[in-house]
Design an enzyme around this catalytic site. Sequence first.
Site, PDB file in Angstrom:
ATOM      1  N   LYS A 150      48.136  58.911 -11.284  1.00  0.00           N
ATOM      2  CA  LYS A 150      46.615  58.939 -11.556  1.00  0.00           C
ATOM      3  C   LYS A 150      45.734  57.416 -12.515  1.00  0.00           C
ATOM      4  O   LYS A 150      45.063  56.943 -11.253  1.00  0.00           O
ATOM      5  CB  LYS A 150      46.890  60.556 -12.221  1.00  0.00           C
ATOM      6  CG  LYS A 150      47.597  61.324 -11.697  1.00  0.00           C
ATOM      7  CD  LYS A 150      46.272  62.796 -12.030  1.00  0.00           C
ATOM      8  CE  LYS A 150      47.405  64.061 -11.399  1.00  0.00           C
ATOM      9  NZ  LYS A 150      47.771  63.890  -9.995  1.00  0.00           N
TER      10      LYS A 150
ATOM     11  N   ASP B 140      57.455  62.408 -17.447  1.00  0.00           N
ATOM     12  CA  ASP B 140      56.867  62.438 -16.477  1.00  0.00           C
ATOM     13  C   ASP B 140      55.276  62.421 -17.713  1.00  0.00           C
ATOM     14  O   ASP B 140      55.136  63.147 -17.648  1.00  0.00           O
ATOM     15  CB  ASP B 140      57.024  63.886 -15.632  1.00  0.00           C
ATOM     16  CG  ASP B 140      56.062  63.460 -14.877  1.00  0.00           C
ATOM     17  OD1 ASP B 140      54.608  62.964 -14.224  1.00  0.00           O
ATOM     18  OD2 ASP B 140      56.183  64.433 -13.373  1.00  0.00           O
TER      19      ASP B 140
ATOM     20  N   PHE C 243      55.531  71.063 -13.509  1.00  0.00           N
ATOM     21  CA  PHE C 243      54.561  70.521 -12.277  1.00  0.00           C
ATOM     22  C   PHE C 243      55.135  68.880 -11.884  1.00  0.00           C
ATOM     23  O   PHE C 243      54.771  67.800 -12.552  1.00  0.00           O
ATOM     24  CB  PHE C 243      53.521  70.937 -12.029  1.00  0.00           C
ATOM     25  CG  PHE C 243      52.679  70.532 -10.207  1.00  0.00           C
ATOM     26  CD1 PHE C 243      52.740  71.561  -9.819  1.00  0.00           C
ATOM     27  CD2 PHE C 243      52.352  69.359 -10.572  1.00  0.00           C
ATOM     28  CE1 PHE C 243      52.371  71.032  -8.366  1.00  0.00           C
ATOM     29  CE2 PHE C 243      51.789  68.338  -9.487  1.00  0.00           C
ATOM     30  CZ  PHE C 243      51.908  69.073  -7.988  1.00  0.00           C
TER      31      PHE C 243
END
Length: 401
Positions: free
Chosen positions: A255, A226, A141
């Site tokens: 984030k 990531d 994801f």
Amino acid sequence: MSRTAAAIRSADEHSAHNYHPLPIVVASAEGAWMTDVEGRRYLDMLAGYSALNFGHGNRRLIDAARAQLERVTLTSRAFHHDRFADFCTELAALCGKDMVLPMNTGAEAVETAVKTARKWGYEVKGVPDGHAKIVVAADNFHGRTTTIVSFSTDHDARDHFGPYTPGFEIVPYGDLTALAHAVTENTVAVLLEPIQGEAGVLVPPAGYLAGVRELTRERNVLFMADEIQSGLGRTGKTFACEHEEVVPDVYILGKALGGGVVPVSAVVADRDVLGVFRPGEHGSTFGGNPLACAVALEVIAMLRSGEYQQRATELGDHLHRELNLLVGGGAVTAVRGRGLWAGVDIDPARGTGREISEKLMELGVLVKDTHGSTIRIAPPLVISKEDLDWGLDQLRSVLAG
């Protein structure tokens, strides 16, 4: 009709249904707690998918944002501003790299990393133009933009959004042999999550990340990590790659970098990688804006203390000890994760992950489901041990019911 019901009904009528949120309407939040429009308090055990690592309304971050709001919030990259150089310098130093390319969202950062790898492949490695390949892992994801869903194996994210962007090879996560076979002379990068969050907090086999690092170095391929969810303290280290003493060529961050206050993301690498960009080839009006830089600089300063990494380690060890006691009792089939981050597989006979999440919500605890019968637990790193234990007590109560 209650205020909650009215707000949910209005949202359902006037917003696209691209999410299926739990039926709660949050009005305020502080630390690890959120309060809904009816005044009921809930323990946040999701932390905005790690965007809120430092808790809701963290005073240091709010003060940094407020001070910057009074000065200047946006210049665009047409001009320099007085927070930009410090942000790039400090983030590069935190990562042990030379350069930073700031963006806004995690998906933007991944798109930026894809462009970076391709341009590096053509101009540095010498791959024929238009032939670059990037190897990715199944169940990944990395976001939901058109290019990113092109290499997703999640049917909900991918189906009916084609035609898809070519140039990606998908291999099983954690399988070094498959990865080695997929890497060819035209491969420019391997793009991986050190821990797959959306897939259910999947931790790869021991030695996998180190093996990826060795393979990519031998084959002259970029290793792009990531760390959007796994990075910045969540797993007990600044970066999840550190658990195997691995330093990738490219960090992809987001984030928690914005402290839950503003969206901030970045690609961080050495000059021989990010130095391939020239003016006009990539950019963002809001990327690296003064407000974002001010907040992110405070995040970086907080991480330098090591306090949050230590909390994630100590409370994470406690969390996993308690969760593992539930395995084999007829309700929980497996627990995975690292630090203050866990994926808990519920026996389907006891309910779906959504059903368990809804029952926990009724008891004042907020988590989120993924992939059927899995729930994710990722509280803010500022959560107290007492609050964490209370949340775990509610989970035990739901599973015993």
